[in-house]
Design an enzyme around this catalytic site. Structure first.
Site, short mmCIF file in Angstrom:
data_model
loop_
_atom_site.label_atom_id
_atom_site.label_comp_id
_atom_site.label_asym_id
_atom_site.label_seq_id
_atom_site.Cartn_x
_atom_site.Cartn_y
_atom_site.Cartn_z
N GLY A 71 2.14 -1.77 4.27
CA GLY A 71 2.51 -0.87 5.36
C GLY A 71 3.57 0.13 4.97
N THR A 72 4.53 -0.27 4.15
CA THR A 72 5.61 0.64 3.75
C THR A 72 5.05 1.84 2.99
OG1 THR A 72 7.38 -1.00 3.73
CG2 THR A 72 7.63 0.87 2.24
N HIS A 205 -0.69 -8.87 4.86
CA HIS A 205 0.10 -10.10 5.00
C HIS A 205 0.61 -10.34 6.42
CE1 HIS A 205 4.47 -8.86 5.07
NE2 HIS A 205 3.92 -7.72 4.69
N THR A 241 -4.41 1.23 -10.57
CA THR A 241 -5.50 0.26 -10.57
C THR A 241 -5.41 -0.65 -9.36
OG1 THR A 241 -5.56 0.30 -12.98
CG2 THR A 241 -6.62 -1.57 -11.89
N CYS A 328 12.67 -6.62 6.09
CA CYS A 328 12.95 -5.54 5.15
C CYS A 328 14.40 -5.11 5.15
CB CYS A 328 12.05 -4.34 5.46
SG CYS A 328 10.30 -4.69 5.19
#
Length: 382
Positions: A71-72, A205, A241, A328
């Site tokens: 998400g960040t 997650h 990748t 966070c």
């Protein structure tokens, strides 16, 4: 010791099916998914399965899914893209996750954006009248708004904000990380049409998938500017990748999340049971955001005498996992910016978050309340 995990907003325990799918991919899909040989094509299939599953969850074409590290990164990609070609105004609030507020501050410091901070009520929702005023100001490029607040669980008026911004042709980025798989997201899945520009972020997650993978849900007519320079992966928007093992888990989690809102609706009774127990133990405590519509699994409580981080530490020793703010922001001495914006720093320092999940049980809630009672009793005895 049987531990009680009440920190589902920080991360969720992976589904057994997710672990199994990732194990199978680790054994058979270790190749580079950008390679065109058989091993590479096999790995690529896992990546595209994840893209298709996320697209179905988001109600959009798979071609409009950009896979990210979470998400960040998705939030950073959206906000920085809005100002990649010219400066303008970013409209957001102090209720947002650090991956929005810190980017806003950085864009302003770099001279790329003027940040218009919206008024916030004690209820924990943005002020829509102030949003209307902000949209009438100079050169607004993007509005950044959460679907569900990560600390209080307050559901933000995203559908109304999208309608207001779309009327002026303004792009809306919705941080939907805490929403997908937990609440009905129909309001942030608008049909494409003239003037409607909406992007959304999500993270595996947060919905029982693996860490390290997420997505930005976008549209073909929204120009995105890469944060990094490198290869042509994700149409050049997100070079690097891709991990087919994480993608395998993401696909399973995204499919599971489609029926998540029904499961989470049943969690509300457990959340209410917890809140009632906390009030019995601390009659002076107050629930932050209690007067607004909240996601069914979150409660954020300002205690009458306890410091939030101290209570987190005391309960950890009792086998109960909670938090005092965004994961966070853990490790900082700064009180919650969210609760500070709603009230003040003093209340923010007294607040702690309990976030339940679809696997939380009545027994777990009772065990948590017993542990809190022991902690409070020891403190009273001292």
């Amino acid at each position: 010791m049987n531990r009680v995990y009440l920190d589902w907003n920080a991360t969720t325990p992976p589904l057994p099916e997710v672990v199994e799918a990732m194990g199978a991919a680790l054994r058979g899909a270790w190749a580079n998914p950008s390679s065109i040989h058989a091993e590479g094509r096999g790995a690529r299939a896992y990546v595209e399965n994840a893209r298709a599953a996320v697209a179905e969850l988001a109600g959009i074409d798979p071609r409009d899914i950009v896979l990210t590290s979470g998400g960040t990164e998705a939030n950073n990609l959206a906000l920085r893209s809005a100002f990649a070609r010219a400066p303008g105004t970013l409209v957001t609030s102090r209720l947002e996750h650090p991956s929005i507020t810190r980017v806003a501050e950085a864009l302003e410091a770099e001279g790329k954006a003027r940040v218009r901070w919206l008024r916030v009520g004690a209820s924990g929702r943005i002020d829509l009248d102030d949003l209307e005023r902000a949209l009438g100001e100079d050169d607004v490029r993007i509005v950044a708004l959460q679907a569900v607040n990560h600390e209080t669980g307050v559901v933000q008026p995203t559908a109304e904000a999208i309608g207001m911004a779309s009327a002026r042709g303004v792009w809306v980025h919705v941080d939907a990380v805490q929403a997908f798989g937990r609440i009905d997201v129909a309001g942030i899945n608008p049909a494409c049409g003239d003037g409607i520009k909406v992007t959304r972020s999500l993270a595996a997650h947060k919905m029982r998938g693996p860490k390290g993978i997420g997505a930005l849900v976008t549209r073909a007519d929204i120009l995105l500017e890469p944060l990094l320079r490198g290869g042509a992966q994700e149409r050049g928007i997100r070079p690097g990748t891709l991990d087919p093992v994480a993608a395998a888990g993401f696909a399973v989690a995204a499919k599971h999340a489609r029926s998540g809102p029904e499961r989470y609706a049943g969690v509300a009774a457990l959340r209410d049971r917890l809140e009632a127990g906390l009030v019995r133990l601390d009659p002076g405590c107050e629930v932050n955001g209690a007067k607004e519509t909240r996601a069914p699994h979150v409660t954020n409580v300002a205690f009458s005498t306890w410091n939030g981080p101290e209570l987190v530490a005391a309960l950890d020793l009792e086998g109960v996992s909670i938090s005092s703010g965004s994961a966070c922001s853990a490790g900082t001495i700064e009180p919650s910016p969210v609760i500070t914006a709603m009230h003040d720093e003093a209340r923010a320092r007294r607040s702690a978050r309990f976030s339940l999940g679809e696997a939380t049980t009545e027994e777990a809630i009772d065990m948590a309340l017993e542990a809190i009672g022991r902690v409070f009793a020891r403190a009273s005895a001292r």
